[in-house]
Enzyme design. Structure first.
Site, PDB file in Angstrom:
ATOM      1  N   GLU A  89       0.829  -1.208   0.000  1.00  0.00           N
ATOM      2  CA  GLU A  89       0.000   0.000   0.000  1.00  0.00           C
ATOM      3  C   GLU A  89       0.856   1.247   0.000  1.00  0.00           C
ATOM      4  O   GLU A  89       1.885   1.296   0.673  1.00  0.00           O
ATOM      5  CB  GLU A  89      -0.841   0.052   1.280  1.00  0.00           C
ATOM      6  CG  GLU A  89      -1.869  -1.022   1.350  1.00  0.00           C
ATOM      7  CD  GLU A  89      -2.591  -1.049   2.692  1.00  0.00           C
ATOM      8  OE1 GLU A  89      -2.733   0.024   3.310  1.00  0.00           O
ATOM      9  OE2 GLU A  89      -3.010  -2.132   3.095  1.00  0.00           O
ATOM     10  N   CYS A 102       3.054   8.298   1.729  1.00  0.00           N
ATOM     11  CA  CYS A 102       3.313   7.358   2.812  1.00  0.00           C
ATOM     12  C   CYS A 102       3.628   6.009   2.164  1.00  0.00           C
ATOM     13  O   CYS A 102       2.776   5.447   1.469  1.00  0.00           O
ATOM     14  CB  CYS A 102       2.060   7.297   3.683  1.00  0.00           C
ATOM     15  SG  CYS A 102       2.165   6.077   4.987  1.00  0.00           S
ATOM     16  N   CYS A 109       4.118  -7.026   8.554  1.00  0.00           N
ATOM     17  CA  CYS A 109       5.073  -6.537   9.554  1.00  0.00           C
ATOM     18  C   CYS A 109       5.216  -7.581  10.653  1.00  0.00           C
ATOM     19  O   CYS A 109       4.234  -8.175  11.096  1.00  0.00           O
ATOM     20  CB  CYS A 109       4.584  -5.215  10.148  1.00  0.00           C
ATOM     21  SG  CYS A 109       5.769  -4.518  11.332  1.00  0.00           S
ATOM     22  N   CYS A 113       1.982  -4.878  16.405  1.00  0.00           N
ATOM     23  CA  CYS A 113       1.333  -3.981  17.373  1.00  0.00           C
ATOM     24  C   CYS A 113      -0.166  -4.299  17.398  1.00  0.00           C
ATOM     25  O   CYS A 113      -0.764  -4.610  16.368  1.00  0.00           O
ATOM     26  CB  CYS A 113       1.555  -2.527  16.975  1.00  0.00           C
ATOM     27  SG  CYS A 113       3.308  -2.098  16.911  1.00  0.00           S
ATOM     28  N   CYS A 116      -2.713  -2.436  14.890  1.00  0.00           N
ATOM     29  CA  CYS A 116      -2.303  -2.191  13.500  1.00  0.00           C
ATOM     30  C   CYS A 116      -2.636  -3.363  12.584  1.00  0.00           C
ATOM     31  O   CYS A 116      -2.302  -4.510  12.893  1.00  0.00           O
ATOM     32  CB  CYS A 116      -0.803  -1.905  13.473  1.00  0.00           C
ATOM     33  SG  CYS A 116      -0.148  -1.706  11.817  1.00  0.00           S
ATOM     34  N   CYS A 328      -2.584   2.166   8.066  1.00  0.00           N
ATOM     35  CA  CYS A 328      -1.685   1.312   7.300  1.00  0.00           C
ATOM     36  C   CYS A 328      -2.105  -0.141   7.388  1.00  0.00           C
ATOM     37  O   CYS A 328      -2.518  -0.633   8.430  1.00  0.00           O
ATOM     38  CB  CYS A 328      -0.241   1.520   7.740  1.00  0.00           C
ATOM     39  SG  CYS A 328       0.210   0.753   9.276  1.00  0.00           S
TER      40      CYS A 328
END
Ligand code: SAH
Ligand code: SF4
Length: 340
Positions: A89, A102, A109, A113, A116, A328
């Site tokens: 993205e 961005c 990832c 977290c 997220c 995100c």
């Protein structure tokens, strides 16, 4: 050959290695970074046999746009399909005097977290330097870009070499020519790489995703904190700020009941003052399958007022693209879940 991942020098060397004059490599570099160049035939001046060879290797672009969402506020989110089918993205955020992109640094990832969408399924792979840099060119096509933030999917300091190379590629004078001060690298806290960044690219702005200034709270929401607790990250930031005069940013996602007490505000202000950092408060953008609650406007105001009273210099980040899954990782997750 990763053309978008190669500097002009590297393409010159590549050309001579194939028995061509070095300027052919330069010509390719100059051509592919023209915002309108979408295919090899748009690169001017290539002899017909070289053009045929390049076309035989594959299409020029390392990605195609799989989905595009445009917000009423002008924010555009693009989901790029990479050559191997992975999705990345990138978001275009225009304001009156800036056009910020961005970018993602990884597919998914590993940090995970709790708030997220990018980390929900772990990390699939690193993005190459060319795949990172190309995201900027993708959006440059509709408006010249002024700033780049590494706040899309992925932990940029876990893909350090490719991130640094992408910054250098985007800075090439005969390419897009984006100066180092145009970049912000956001990290959840990797001490060794924070120190390295001070040596390698001191002009780039560092943003640290703090989210809570005590280990107990932070370890719950940023799992990386269990590996590198706050003291270790703050020590690295101390070393960083001894070398770099640029002001750093602290990011703090406002997670309703989880990190918004008066104590949290006081500790946040303490860290901000220690580094003379600017704080960005980011109201949580609700994401499917995360356990948090978006705070009310009154709670956001109150937390901001309290942290300011304790001495923090801060802004509450306006929500851009709220109508288009702009947090995100959200769009990629939605498309992958739908199996399309
Ligand atoms: N991995 C790096 C950079 C990408 S995340 C990092 O964590 O810093 C960039 C920013 O997006 C982080 O500050 C993160 O907190 C924020 N973010 C992620 N998901 C969010 C959500 N659901 N709502 C609001 N902000 C979010
Ligand atoms: Fe990874 Fe950053 Fe999302 Fe945390 S906030 S899971 S570090 S992308």
């Amino acid at each position: 050959m990763d053309f978008y991942g190669s500097t002009a020098d590297e393409l010159r060397t590549w050309a001579t290695g194939l028995g061509m004059p070095a300027f052919r490599g330069q010509q390719i570099f100059d051509g592919i970074w023209q915002p309108h160049a979408l295919t090899w035939s748009a690169v001017p001046g290539l002899p017909r046999d070289l053009l045929a060879r390049l076309e035989a290797v594959g299409p020029l672009a390392p990605a195609t746009e799989e989905r595009r969402q445009e917000s009423a506020d002008g924010t555009i989110k693009s989901l790029l399909r990479l050559r191997d089918g992975a999705l990345a993205e990138c978001v275009s955020i225009p304001t009156a005097d800036r056009h910020t992109i961005c970018v993602s640094s990884q597919v998914g990832c590993a940090v995970g977290c709790t708030f997220c969408a990018s980390g929900l399924n772990g990390v699939e792979r690193d993005l190459s330097a060319g795949e990172i840099a190309y995201q900027v060119l993708h959006h440059w096509r509709h408006r010249q870009v002024t700033n780049v933030v590494f706040m899309g999917s992925g932990e940029p300091l876990f893909n350090y070499d490719n991130v640094i190379k992408a910054i250098r590629l985007l800075g090439e004078e005969r390419g897009l020519g984006l100066g180092r001060r145009r970049f912000t690298v956001s990290t959840s806290g990797v001490p060794k790489r924070i120190r390295q960044l001070a040596d390698d690219e001191p002009q780039v702005t560092l943003a640290f995703s703090l989210h809570a200034a005590d280990d107990q709270t932070r370890s719950k929401i940023v799992p990386l904190n269990r590996r590198w607790p706050l003291d270790e990250v703050l020590d690295a930031m101390q070393d960083y700020s001894a070398k770099v005069s640029r002001r750093m940013t602290l990011e703090y996602v406002l997670l309703g009941d989880d990190n918004m007490t008066v104590d949290h505000a006081e500790r946040l202000a303490g860290v901000a003052q220690r580094f003379n950092a600017h704080v960005n408060l980011i109201p949580f953008n609700p994401v499917f399958a995360t356990p948090h609650r978006r705070p009310s406007e009154a709670e956001i105001e109150e937390f901001a007022r309290t942290a300011r009273a304790f001495g923090a210099n801060l802004t509450v980040r306006g929500q851009r693209g709220a109508d288009i899954d702009a947090a995100c990782g959200q769009l990629r997750k939605r498309v992958e879940d739908a199996g399309s």
